[in-house]
Design a protein around this motif. Structure first.
Motif, PDB file in Angstrom:
ATOM      1  N   PRO A 171     -50.045 -22.140 -36.770  1.00 28.80           N
ATOM      2  CA  PRO A 171     -49.505 -22.614 -35.491  1.00 28.80           C
ATOM      3  C   PRO A 171     -48.058 -23.044 -35.683  1.00 28.80           C
ATOM      4  CG  PRO A 171     -51.614 -23.663 -35.992  1.00 28.80           C
ATOM      5  CD  PRO A 171     -51.201 -22.893 -37.217  1.00 28.80           C
ATOM      6  N   PHE A 172     -47.212 -22.652 -34.743  1.00 28.18           N
ATOM      7  CA  PHE A 172     -45.784 -22.917 -34.880  1.00 28.18           C
ATOM      8  C   PHE A 172     -45.464 -24.401 -34.928  1.00 28.18           C
ATOM      9  CE2 PHE A 172     -41.442 -23.303 -33.206  1.00 28.18           C
ATOM     10  CZ  PHE A 172     -40.806 -22.552 -34.162  1.00 28.18           C
ATOM     11  N   PHE A 173     -46.274 -25.233 -34.258  1.00 31.27           N
ATOM     12  CA  PHE A 173     -45.947 -26.647 -34.217  1.00 31.27           C
ATOM     13  C   PHE A 173     -45.920 -27.292 -35.587  1.00 31.27           C
ATOM     14  CE2 PHE A 173     -50.549 -26.623 -33.797  1.00 31.27           C
ATOM     15  CZ  PHE A 173     -50.933 -27.624 -34.668  1.00 31.27           C
ATOM     16  N   ARG A 206     -39.591 -27.774 -42.469  1.00 29.76           N
ATOM     17  CA  ARG A 206     -38.617 -26.895 -41.829  1.00 29.76           C
ATOM     18  C   ARG A 206     -37.304 -27.616 -41.614  1.00 29.76           C
ATOM     19  NH1 ARG A 206     -38.766 -23.924 -35.986  1.00 29.76           N
ATOM     20  NH2 ARG A 206     -37.277 -22.302 -36.512  1.00 29.76           N
ATOM     21  N   LEU A 207     -36.210 -26.908 -41.883  1.00 30.62           N
ATOM     22  CA  LEU A 207     -34.862 -27.341 -41.533  1.00 30.62           C
ATOM     23  C   LEU A 207     -34.298 -26.307 -40.565  1.00 30.62           C
ATOM     24  CD1 LEU A 207     -33.313 -28.376 -44.976  1.00 30.62           C
ATOM     25  CD2 LEU A 207     -33.885 -29.895 -43.073  1.00 30.62           C
ATOM     26  N   PHE A 256     -31.589 -30.275 -37.984  1.00 30.05           N
ATOM     27  CA  PHE A 256     -32.860 -30.883 -37.614  1.00 30.05           C
ATOM     28  C   PHE A 256     -33.881 -30.621 -38.708  1.00 30.05           C
ATOM     29  CE2 PHE A 256     -30.680 -29.810 -33.690  1.00 30.05           C
ATOM     30  CZ  PHE A 256     -30.802 -30.972 -32.935  1.00 30.05           C
ATOM     31  N   ARG A 257     -34.870 -31.497 -38.791  1.00 29.13           N
ATOM     32  CA  ARG A 257     -35.944 -31.340 -39.777  1.00 29.13           C
ATOM     33  C   ARG A 257     -37.291 -31.552 -39.097  1.00 29.13           C
ATOM     34  NH1 ARG A 257     -38.251 -36.145 -40.788  1.00 29.13           N
ATOM     35  NH2 ARG A 257     -37.033 -38.044 -40.607  1.00 29.13           N
ATOM     36  N   GLY A 270     -37.648 -30.944 -34.896  1.00 36.68           N
ATOM     37  CA  GLY A 270     -37.028 -31.599 -33.760  1.00 36.68           C
ATOM     38  C   GLY A 270     -36.420 -32.953 -34.066  1.00 36.68           C
ATOM     39  N   ILE A 271     -36.436 -33.362 -35.331  1.00 30.88           N
ATOM     40  CA  ILE A 271     -35.898 -34.665 -35.718  1.00 30.88           C
ATOM     41  C   ILE A 271     -34.519 -34.448 -36.341  1.00 30.88           C
ATOM     42  CG2 ILE A 271     -36.226 -36.707 -37.152  1.00 30.88           C
ATOM     43  CD1 ILE A 271     -39.265 -35.991 -37.115  1.00 30.88           C
ATOM     44  N   GLU A 272     -33.503 -35.075 -35.773  1.00 34.60           N
ATOM     45  CA  GLU A 272     -32.155 -34.904 -36.306  1.00 34.60           C
ATOM     46  C   GLU A 272     -32.053 -35.522 -37.693  1.00 34.60           C
ATOM     47  OE1 GLU A 272     -27.494 -35.776 -35.172  1.00 34.60           O
ATOM     48  OE2 GLU A 272     -29.014 -35.880 -33.596  1.00 34.60           O
TER      49      GLU A 272
END
Length: 124
Positions: A18-20, A102-103, A111-112, A25-27
């Protein structure tokens, strides 16, 4: 440290999960590098993303990464069995140590993903 990679396996894993799980989305802030050794810093990571025109890096565990450029094409080592350039290898090593899945680099902002927690093996 040379990080081994299997890009085709990573693409398969990315398509199955799953992509989530790999949402970024966290800077990224300077506090994310509190325990990192130079040259690792927010500025260094941004420079690497800009230098190689990267869009994102996904980490699947066990030294499996998927790196894509801003053109949506995967970034692969120049030769089979070869590693990435040293500065990219430093980013991959940082992601593995910090458990960052993920970055993503977008419009000059890095974002990370959420940092994965460690499970307590004593809890059943």
């Amino acid at each position: 440290m040379k990080i081994s990679q299997t890009p085709y396996l990573a693409v398969y894993i990315l398509s199955c999960h799953p992509f989530f799980m790999y949402e970024a989305g966290i800077e990224v802030t300077d506090a994310d590098f509190e325990f990192a050794k130079p040259p690792l810093s927010k500025k260094f990571l941004c420079q690497v993303f800009e230098k190689y025109q990267l869009d994102f890096i996904a980490y699947f565990g066990e030294n499996m990464f998927y790196i894509t450029g801003q053109n949506s094409e995967p970034l692969l080592p120049l030769y089979p069995g070869a590693g990435y350039p040293e500065d990219i290898e430093l980013v991959l090593d940082f992601m593995a140590r910090e458990r960052i899945r993920r970055l993503r680099y977008e419009k000059g902002v890095l974002f990370r993903s959420e940092i994965a927690g460690l499970s307590d093996s004593r809890v059943h």
